[in-house]
Structures are given as C-alpha cells and as structure tokens.
Design a protein around this motif. Structure first.
Motif, PDB file in Angstrom:
ATOM      1  N   ILE A 179       1.055  -1.329   0.130  1.00 21.79           N
ATOM      2  CA  ILE A 179       0.184  -0.007   0.064  1.00 21.79           C
ATOM      3  C   ILE A 179       0.809   1.320  -0.039  1.00 21.79           C
ATOM      4  O   ILE A 179       1.696   1.074   0.640  1.00 21.79           O
ATOM      5  N   ASP A 180       0.350   2.119  -1.229  1.00 25.11           N
ATOM      6  CA  ASP A 180       1.835   3.365  -0.650  1.00 25.11           C
ATOM      7  C   ASP A 180       1.309   4.211   0.456  1.00 25.11           C
ATOM      8  O   ASP A 180       0.416   4.552   0.810  1.00 25.11           O
ATOM      9  N   VAL A 181       2.272   4.962   0.861  1.00 24.80           N
ATOM     10  CA  VAL A 181       2.238   6.000   2.311  1.00 24.80           C
ATOM     11  C   VAL A 181       2.401   6.719   1.945  1.00 24.80           C
ATOM     12  O   VAL A 181       3.764   7.245   0.875  1.00 24.80           O
ATOM     13  N   HIS A 182       2.377   8.010   2.592  1.00 20.38           N
ATOM     14  CA  HIS A 182       2.812   9.246   2.623  1.00 20.38           C
ATOM     15  C   HIS A 182       2.419  10.006   3.255  1.00 20.38           C
ATOM     16  O   HIS A 182       1.807  10.306   4.627  1.00 20.38           O
ATOM     17  N   PRO A 183       4.128  10.439   3.943  1.00 22.62           N
ATOM     18  CA  PRO A 183       4.427  10.069   5.606  1.00 22.62           C
ATOM     19  C   PRO A 183       4.160  11.663   5.820  1.00 22.62           C
ATOM     20  O   PRO A 183       4.227  12.638   4.662  1.00 22.62           O
ATOM     21  N   SER A 184       3.895  12.577   7.147  1.00 25.09           N
ATOM     22  CA  SER A 184       3.307  13.761   7.583  1.00 25.09           C
ATOM     23  C   SER A 184       5.035  14.903   6.810  1.00 25.09           C
ATOM     24  O   SER A 184       4.745  16.065   7.235  1.00 25.09           O
ATOM     25  N   GLN A 185       6.111  14.145   7.277  1.00 23.84           N
ATOM     26  CA  GLN A 185       6.967  14.786   7.024  1.00 23.84           C
ATOM     27  C   GLN A 185       8.180  14.466   5.928  1.00 23.84           C
ATOM     28  O   GLN A 185       7.825  13.511   5.142  1.00 23.84           O
ATOM     29  N   PRO A 186       9.394  14.939   5.253  1.00 20.89           N
ATOM     30  CA  PRO A 186       9.830  14.607   4.313  1.00 20.89           C
ATOM     31  C   PRO A 186      10.594  12.984   4.218  1.00 20.89           C
ATOM     32  O   PRO A 186      10.685  12.693   5.779  1.00 20.89           O
ATOM     33  N   LEU A 187      10.657  12.461   3.698  1.00 16.34           N
ATOM     34  CA  LEU A 187      10.735  10.657   3.326  1.00 16.34           C
ATOM     35  C   LEU A 187      12.437  10.520   4.302  1.00 16.34           C
ATOM     36  O   LEU A 187      13.379  11.313   4.206  1.00 16.34           O
ATOM     37  N   THR A 188      12.912   9.755   5.376  1.00 17.00           N
ATOM     38  CA  THR A 188      13.815   9.186   6.211  1.00 17.00           C
ATOM     39  C   THR A 188      14.637   8.157   6.253  1.00 17.00           C
ATOM     40  O   THR A 188      15.323   7.735   6.359  1.00 17.00           O
TER      41      THR A 188
END
Length: 223
Positions: A179-188
């Motif tokens: 499933i696609d995940v869109h974080p609330s912060q920039p990717l780490t």
C-alpha cells in the motif's frame, strides 16, 4: 519558470478575496496528479513560488507543483491559498504542463493561515500519538488487505519501494500485499527497513485503491 506568450483564452476578471469559491459548475480537482492534459480545470492549492506578477507556481497537499500563467497582473505571495480556474497548456518547448489561468481567487492570505496551520499540525500530531499509544495493544492491523476503507490505522511492514519525488513509499505487509504511504514529514526511510506506520486511510488518485496519508513512521529495524 519558463516564460512565454499566450493567446487570451476568455474574457475574465481576476477575483481576490479573503474567502469564497471559484466559478460554480466547474469540476474542482484536489491534486495536481489528477489534472487532465487538456481542457478547463479548477484546483485549489498553495502558492509555492512567485516568479512575476503574472507567473507563479502552486503546490498541492502531496507536494506536487505546477506552473500557472495569469492573463493579467496579480498581487499574491508565497503561502497564499488560491483557487485557480483556467485551461491546461504545454510549457514552452513542450516540457511539462502549466495552467493558463482565467481566474485566480485568494481564499486565505499566508499571514492569516499561519496560526490555523500550526493548530492543524498540533492536532494531527496529538491524534497520531494517541493512535500509536492505543493501537499498539489493540488496533494494529496484521495485513494490508485487513485495512479499513477509512479512519486512522496502524500497520507494520517492510519499506518496499521509495519515491523521493512524490515523498511516498510502498509498504509491504506480512501477506505480501503493498500500500502507498505518504508521510507527514519528508522521507527518511530506506528500502528494506522494517517500519510501523500510523496514518489516515484515503483513496488513491482517481479513486483506484487505497493509500495511507499524513502518516507517522517509526523505524523498527534498518534495512
């Protein structure tokens, strides 16, 4: 932003107000990825960069941007929330697309949005923390296919594919589904890491499938 001359599309005035809607009857898009290649469009987004009094860039909630060229001079600034009505057009030399705007409505000025944005961020963080504490013992889902269509969810899995440009990644659950995940912060995160994701269920672009947005990511093991 590339500069070019355009032919007037329609005779229309530019509207600027603290609040209000654009032209009634137009289909409004919520994400730049949903915009068609041609035709009339309406989209509400945030002013990301201002190049001149007729050219600027807007950014949607997923971080995607698109250039906008206005027919007349504007008075807007970075951070303004605006509704754009216009026609899709190719950028100069055919690289990418832009919106030739026939109407620009300022919904919220940047300085008026600052406190509201901080409040929303604080509320979201509090909600996420609350969900983590609660779901760790009772509501964490074991597999991707067990996730509901809406609401807050927590699921653990493996980072399967990272898209830096979209600030998203695919989470592979225990059953092998992703499933696609869109974080609330920039990717780490990195591919192969074991992570726990807590966020909000949402429809994918064009309504095909589901995704997790505004997600908080906890790295469990390094890939």
């Amino acid at each position: 932003m590339l500069y070019k001359s355009t032919t007037a599309l329609v005779t229309a005035g530019f509207m600027f107000a603290a609040s209000g809607a654009a032209l009634a009857g137009d289909k409004e898009y919520s994400m730049i990825e949903q915009l068609p290649e041609k035709g009339k469009v309406m989209i509400t987004a945030t002013v990301d960069d201002v190049d001149s009094n007729t050219e600027f860039t807007i950014r949607d909630g997923h971080g995607k941007t698109i250039d906008v060229e206005a027919m007349t001079a504007l008075t807007i600034k970075e951070g303004d929330r605006v509704t754009i009505v216009g026609m899709m057009d190719d950028e100069l030399a055919g690289f990418g697309q832009e919106i030739d705007a026939t109407s620009v409505t300022v919904i919220d000025a940047a300085d008026e949005m600052a406190h509201a944005a901080d409040d929303r961020h604080t509320s979201l963080e509090a909600s996420l923390e609350s969900t983590v504490n609660f779901s760790s013992s009772e509501t964490e889902f074991d597999t991707v296919d067990a996730l509901p269509d809406e609401g807050m969810v927590t699921i653990s899995g493996t980072v399967d594919e990272v898209d830096i440009e979209d600030n998203s990644f695919k989470l592979r659950g225990r059953s092998g589904e992703t499933i696609d995940v869109h974080p609330s912060q920039p990717l780490t995160v990195k591919q192969g890491q074991k992570v726990t994701v807590t966020g909000v269920m949402d429809d994918e672009v064009a309504g095909i499938g589901e995704q997790i947005v505004s997600a908080k990511i906890t790295v469990l093991t390094q890939g």
